[in-house]
Design a protein around this motif. Structure first.
Motif, short mmCIF file in Angstrom:
data_model
loop_
_atom_site.label_atom_id
_atom_site.label_comp_id
_atom_site.label_asym_id
_atom_site.label_seq_id
_atom_site.Cartn_x
_atom_site.Cartn_y
_atom_site.Cartn_z
N ASP A 93 -3.32 4.03 2.90
CA ASP A 93 -3.62 2.66 2.52
C ASP A 93 -4.17 2.54 1.11
OD1 ASP A 93 -2.74 1.73 4.98
OD2 ASP A 93 -4.71 2.01 5.89
N THR A 135 0.84 -1.19 0.00
CA THR A 135 0.00 0.00 0.00
C THR A 135 0.88 1.24 0.00
OG1 THR A 135 -0.19 0.02 2.41
CG2 THR A 135 -1.93 -1.13 1.19
N ASP A 192 0.89 5.48 1.06
CA ASP A 192 0.29 6.63 1.74
C ASP A 192 0.78 7.89 1.05
OD1 ASP A 192 -0.90 4.93 3.53
OD2 ASP A 192 0.52 5.31 5.15
#
Length: 130
Positions: free
Chosen positions: A101, A80, A82
């Motif tokens: 995420d 993921t 950010d």
């Protein structure tokens, strides 16, 4: 951010936005990677971006960044991303909101290493590989 993908074999990160963004002014250090349950401290400073403006932003990782992410990417671990606030802005100067995420589609590193050449220096007595 509409979608994100990384090819760990070529070191290409593709980010797709819903409108044109100023890619040249992107703050690449505002991206944080997470693989599995751990944050990966691999700053993207030194990476390069493609066009000045566009909906699709292509970031080319340095070889050190590509190798570090590929090494940490274990089979089955989710990757993921950010985004820090202000990572990029649109043509009007509106900064993208922070996002956490963001799921990243991953293409694993399946590129086999190759050797360009071997040089034998008989005077110095060593063999070097490039």
């Amino acid at each position: 951010l509409s979608s994100a993908a990384v090819d760990l074999g070529t070191g290409t990160v593709t980010l797709v936005f819903d409108e044109y963004v100023n890619q040249v002014a992107a703050t690449l250090t505002a991206l944080t990677w997470t693989i599995g349950s751990g944050i990966v401290d691999e700053a993207l400073d030194g990476s390069t971006v493609g066009a000045a403006f566009g909906e699709t932003m292509t970031v080319t990782l340095s070889e050190a960044q590509r190798a570090a992410l590929a090494e940490r990417n274990h089979a089955g671990d989710a990757l993921t991303l950010d985004l820090g606030a202000g990572f990029v802005s649109d043509r009007a100067g509106n900064a993208v909101a922070a996002g956490t995420d963001v799921s990243v589609a991953v293409t694993s590193d399946i590129v086999k290493p190759s050797m360009g050449q071997a040089i034998l220096n008989l005077n110095a007595g060593f063999l070097s590989f490039q």
